[in-house]
Write an enzyme that holds these catalytic residues in place. Structure first.
Site, mmCIF file in Angstrom:
data_model
loop_
_atom_site.group_PDB
_atom_site.id
_atom_site.type_symbol
_atom_site.label_atom_id
_atom_site.label_comp_id
_atom_site.label_asym_id
_atom_site.label_seq_id
_atom_site.Cartn_x
_atom_site.Cartn_y
_atom_site.Cartn_z
ATOM 1 N N VAL A 217 13.557 -39.278 36.445
ATOM 2 C CA VAL A 217 14.139 -40.541 36.884
ATOM 3 C C VAL A 217 15.483 -40.753 36.197
ATOM 4 O O VAL A 217 15.619 -40.551 34.986
ATOM 5 C CB VAL A 217 13.207 -41.727 36.555
ATOM 6 C CG1 VAL A 217 13.801 -43.031 37.079
ATOM 7 C CG2 VAL A 217 11.816 -41.498 37.120
ATOM 8 N N SER A 218 16.491 -41.184 36.963
ATOM 9 C CA SER A 218 17.827 -41.490 36.447
ATOM 10 C C SER A 218 18.433 -40.220 35.854
ATOM 11 O O SER A 218 18.545 -39.226 36.565
ATOM 12 C CB SER A 218 17.751 -42.650 35.457
ATOM 13 O OG SER A 218 19.034 -43.124 35.125
ATOM 14 N N LEU A 219 18.823 -40.205 34.586
ATOM 15 C CA LEU A 219 19.347 -38.965 34.040
ATOM 16 C C LEU A 219 18.277 -37.873 34.090
ATOM 17 O O LEU A 219 18.595 -36.681 34.166
ATOM 18 C CB LEU A 219 19.849 -39.175 32.614
ATOM 19 C CG LEU A 219 20.704 -38.050 32.029
ATOM 20 C CD1 LEU A 219 21.916 -37.748 32.896
ATOM 21 C CD2 LEU A 219 21.143 -38.382 30.611
#
Length: 362
Positions: A217-219
């Site tokens: 998730v995200s980075l």
């Protein structure tokens, strides 16, 4: 009236707090008494301490379920208090350590399969939490990868969406993340940490090592494709709101996000942080991915533009792109739609399924 940093944090992450287990009432009462960004972690620590005190009372009364739920709330409250909060790194590190112990206390009461893993790695140790679905002897498993300042302590309900479908979960604090990040900085080749984790797990007979997924998730949506590009033991990958090249949006990131990357990467200043962020680059990587890949994001993502995630999918041979028109960063404002879709997709790829799904297919 909260200051600009608090308003920025809430604008970007308030749905994420709720999605990952912060009680709405805890959030509103904490924000109401927080006047400045400097107050943010101390006030969230106060809220977490109140939940921890309630947990101890429940433990003393022999109410393990109530205590476990309170320990979980304490942990996630404390985690989000120090999330991208770099004003006092010693205070943030202490909150990290306490949050880890509170999640372990929660798992001990809520999930008897919960297990802490310590993975020897490079010049330190990588930490993870393993959970297994009930009634499955050798389940496939999914390595769950947090983002820039996310941690495994944030993933209790994300884990549950996979557990409910017969998949074990291994939530990882890699370099730069959570308790691992207290010693090891961010590195672009995150796959080396996952390889060390898989090496440790290989000796276990209670997991199916022929069916392994990775989701980030995200980075972590950058890290997960990197893992799939280099680690042959991965059979399917999900990237959620991940950047193709993190440094591309450096100037548009919230100041606290840039400062967090500077600290977590070991950079000396903002300019070196930008340079290191540009090294988190999937150029030439996605085309190496030989397994099914799902990329998910929201068109309203104000942190990682949806086009960055779309490019990941476009350059992956078996990549599928899903963009929720009303979704924000991580699609955390639409958890009832995004999380079941992601978990169902992963279960389909790994040949797993919930007990209800297995009964329906019988």
């Amino acid at each position: 009236m909260p200051d600009a940093a608090i308003e920025t944090a809430l604008a970007h992450w308030a749905p994420r707090l709720i999605q990952n287990g912060v009680d709405y009432n805890d959030m509103t009462s904490t924000v109401a008494r927080t006047a400045t960004w400097a107050d943010w972690l101390p006030q969230w620590n106060r809220t977490a301490d109140e939940q921890a005190a309630f947990a101890r009372e429940a433990d003393a009364a022999g109410h393990a379920l109530t205590a476990g739920q309170a320990w979980r709330r304490a942990s996630v409250n404390r985690h989000f208090g120090k999330f991208v909060w770099m004003l006092d790194t010693d205070l943030a590190a202490e909150a990290t350590r306490v949050s880890v112990q509170e999640t372990l206390a929660a798992l001990a009461r809520l999930d008897p399969t919960g297990e802490r893993l310590e993975v020897p790695f490079a010049d330190g140790t990588v930490y993870a939490n393993l959970r297994r679905p009930p009634g499955v002897d050798r389940p496939p498993y999914v390595v769950l990868i947090p983002g820039l300042d996310s941690t495994k302590e944030e993933f209790f309900f994300f884990e549950q969406s996979f557990l409910d479908r017969g998949l074990a979960t291994v939530s990882l604090d890699g370099p730069g993340q959570g308790e691992t990040g207290l010693v090891l900085p961010i590195r672009p080749d995150y796959e080396v940490a996952v390889s060390a984790l898989l090496d440790l797990l290989t000796g276990r007979s209670d997991l199916d090592h022929e069916r392994v997924g990775v989701a980030g998730v995200s980075l972590g949506g950058y890290y997960a494709p990197r893992v799939a590009a280099h680690e042959h033991r991965v059979d399917a990958v999900v990237g959620i709101s991940g950047p193709f090249r993190f440094g591309d949006m450096w100037d548009d990131l919230p100041p606290m996000t840039r400062q967090t990357f500077v600290v977590k990467s070991g950079a000396r200043d903002d300019e070196e942080g930008r340079r290191l962020a540009l090294a988190l680059d999937l150029t030439g990587q996605c085309e190496r991915i030989a397994v099914p890949a799902l990329y998910v994001t929201g068109r309203l993502d104000r942190l990682i533009p949806w086009q960055q995630t779309q490019r990941q999918a476009a350059e992956t041979p078996a990549g599928t792109f899903v963009c929720f028109p009303d979704g924000n960063h991580g699609v955390s404002n639409l958890p009832s739609k995004a999380r079941p879709m992601i978990a169902d997709w992963m279960a389909d790829q790994l040949g797993a399924g919930s007990a209800a799904d297995r009964r329906a297919a019988a």
